[in-house]
Design a protein around this motif. Structure first.
Motif, mmCIF file in Angstrom:
data_model
loop_
_atom_site.group_PDB
_atom_site.id
_atom_site.type_symbol
_atom_site.label_atom_id
_atom_site.label_comp_id
_atom_site.label_asym_id
_atom_site.label_seq_id
_atom_site.Cartn_x
_atom_site.Cartn_y
_atom_site.Cartn_z
ATOM 1 N N MET A 199 -107.284 35.445 -45.041
ATOM 2 C CA MET A 199 -107.792 34.745 -46.219
ATOM 3 C C MET A 199 -107.782 35.668 -47.436
ATOM 4 N N ARG A 200 -108.181 36.912 -47.234
ATOM 5 C CA ARG A 200 -108.175 37.865 -48.345
ATOM 6 C C ARG A 200 -106.761 38.220 -48.771
ATOM 7 N N ALA A 201 -105.852 38.325 -47.791
ATOM 8 C CA ALA A 201 -104.468 38.659 -48.111
ATOM 9 C C ALA A 201 -103.800 37.561 -48.930
ATOM 10 N N SER A 202 -104.252 36.310 -48.774
ATOM 11 C CA SER A 202 -103.680 35.215 -49.556
ATOM 12 C C SER A 202 -104.006 35.341 -51.033
ATOM 13 N N VAL A 203 -104.933 36.216 -51.365
ATOM 14 C CA VAL A 203 -105.246 36.505 -52.772
ATOM 15 C C VAL A 203 -104.564 37.796 -53.214
ATOM 16 N N THR A 204 -104.652 38.823 -52.374
ATOM 17 C CA THR A 204 -104.163 40.152 -52.760
ATOM 18 C C THR A 204 -102.645 40.201 -52.881
ATOM 19 N N PHE A 205 -101.927 39.695 -51.891
ATOM 20 C CA PHE A 205 -100.470 39.829 -51.910
ATOM 21 C C PHE A 205 -99.804 38.992 -53.002
ATOM 22 N N PRO A 206 -100.236 37.753 -53.270
ATOM 23 C CA PRO A 206 -99.692 37.078 -54.457
ATOM 24 C C PRO A 206 -99.990 37.820 -55.750
ATOM 25 N N LEU A 207 -101.169 38.453 -55.835
ATOM 26 C CA LEU A 207 -101.489 39.245 -57.019
ATOM 27 C C LEU A 207 -100.535 40.428 -57.154
ATOM 28 N N ILE A 208 -100.229 41.090 -56.037
ATOM 29 C CA ILE A 208 -99.307 42.223 -56.075
ATOM 30 C C ILE A 208 -97.911 41.768 -56.470
ATOM 31 N N VAL A 209 -97.468 40.643 -55.914
ATOM 32 C CA VAL A 209 -96.126 40.135 -56.241
ATOM 33 C C VAL A 209 -96.034 39.767 -57.713
ATOM 34 N N ALA B 195 -103.517 30.388 -62.202
ATOM 35 C CA ALA B 195 -104.106 30.767 -63.488
ATOM 36 C C ALA B 195 -105.117 31.898 -63.325
ATOM 37 N N SER B 196 -105.854 31.908 -62.200
ATOM 38 C CA SER B 196 -106.857 32.950 -61.994
ATOM 39 C C SER B 196 -106.236 34.316 -61.731
ATOM 40 N N LEU B 197 -104.937 34.348 -61.393
ATOM 41 C CA LEU B 197 -104.268 35.619 -61.111
ATOM 42 C C LEU B 197 -103.447 36.131 -62.295
ATOM 43 N N VAL B 198 -103.362 35.355 -63.365
ATOM 44 C CA VAL B 198 -102.508 35.753 -64.488
ATOM 45 C C VAL B 198 -103.031 37.018 -65.156
ATOM 46 N N LEU B 199 -104.295 37.033 -65.542
ATOM 47 C CA LEU B 199 -104.847 38.212 -66.215
ATOM 48 C C LEU B 199 -104.855 39.448 -65.311
ATOM 49 N N PRO B 200 -105.277 39.345 -64.033
ATOM 50 C CA PRO B 200 -105.168 40.519 -63.155
ATOM 51 C C PRO B 200 -103.736 41.013 -62.994
ATOM 52 N N ALA B 201 -102.775 40.085 -62.870
ATOM 53 C CA ALA B 201 -101.376 40.493 -62.718
ATOM 54 C C ALA B 201 -100.863 41.170 -63.977
#
Length: 323
Positions: A92-102, A182-188
């Motif tokens: 579940m956590r990886a579904s957030v982290t790895f898309p953020l890294i990509v 959208a929630s990953l745009v600023l972190p990325a």
């Protein structure tokens, strides 16, 4: 094939060594793991119960083999605090982290490669100096400060423009695709801008070395312009070196996003690891650290293979040396 087998064996050996280090670290440290997890004022009965529940009363070799056997079957164990499977929690956590890294890597490639090529092709000294200054400043920005700056500019509710969410991740996860993205745009953007500045320096250096070689002169003698020779010949020759840099950058992002996830309140691996450490869930920490180390080593393994594939000169060099 021999090269692939040799690299794979080195990967497996490194993975086993890392597993031993991680396993031993939680047992060599002062104090008992069960005592640490139970707390300072825990009664002896509670500590003994934890030791039996965690299998700490068994020989170390048996504990290690049991842990590794579970990992080979995809079983990371069970959290003693939540009672949930560590495998499902990590997934579940990886579904957030790895898309953020990509996404961060995509931003870094768009910035680093584009500006690196433009900086190399620039002929005016002032323009080249401006790109050099931009690369130094961008790479020197602390991730925390850069993220806060983007929140103040674009964060919804607090930012100057207020167009993007700056905290949290939708409860529905990727079931709500637009909100999750959208929630990953600023972190990325935070990760990508900083790493993109570093990649820009590497691109400029690698492509600059190729531009001074005879390959570019030969391409221009065949009718290419300087720009065409740089894009069609120079980048291709610089690709093996850039692949190594991008591979290490991609693997390094797994630790770099920890600060970003905490800043933007994202329930990723970095945030979860910090939470598990604070909650003394050392069994979960043990498996999570191993997974991160395995990911880093696997990326290095893939980079070695890709570098070998993209640069045939390595194969010829080895064959020439064997002869």
């Amino acid at each position: 094939m021999r090269f692939v087998i040799r690299r794979f064996l080195l990967f497996v050996a490194a993975l086993l060594a890392i597993s031993v280090v991680i396993f031993a670290a939680l047992r060599i440290l002062p104090g008992d793991v069960a005592s640490v997890m139970a707390g300072l004022n825990a009664p002896p009965e509670r500590v003994a119960q934890l030791r039996s529940q965690m299998g700490l009363d068994r020989p170390l070799v048996v504990q290690y083999l049991s842990w590794m056997g579970g990992l080979l079957h995809g079983n990371f164990g069970t959290s003693l605090l939540t009672g949930r499977s560590i495998s499902s929690t990590v997934a579940m956590r990886a579904s957030v982290t790895f898309p953020l890294i990509v996404l961060g890597l995509v931003v870094a490639l768009a910035i680093g490669l584009t500006l690196g090529v433009v900086a190399t092709l620039a002929t005016r000294p002032m323009v080249r100096s401006a790109f050099h200054f931009l690369a130094i400043v961008g790479g020197a920005i602390p991730a925390l400060w850069g993220g806060l700056l983007l929140i103040l500019l674009f964060g919804r509710g607090t930012g100057l423009l207020g167009v993007l969410p700056s905290q949290g991740f939708p409860e529905a996860g990727w079931g709500s695709f637009s909100s999750a993205l959208a929630s990953l745009v600023l972190p990325a953007l935070t990760v990508g801008i900083i790493d993109g500045a570093s990649l820009m320096r590497y691109t400029r250096s690698a492509l600059g070395d190729v531009m001074q070689s005879g390959y570019i002169d030969q391409a221009m003698a065949c009718g290419y312009t300087r720009r065409q020779a740089a894009l069609k010949v120079g980048l291709r020759l610089a690709t093996p070196q850039l692949v190594s840099v991008v591979g290490l950058m991609f693997a390094g992002m797994i630790t770099g996003v920890m600060v970003i996830e905490n800043l933007f309140a994202l329930p990723g691996i970095g945030t979860g690891l910090v939470t598990d450490l604070g909650n003394r869930d050392l069994i979960a920490v043990q498996s999570e650290l191993f997974m991160l180390a395995a990911f880093f080593l696997f990326v290095g393994f893939l980079v070695d293979l890709l570098h070998r594939f993209l640069d045939p000169r390595l194969k010829h060099a080895v064959q020439g040396g064997a002869q």
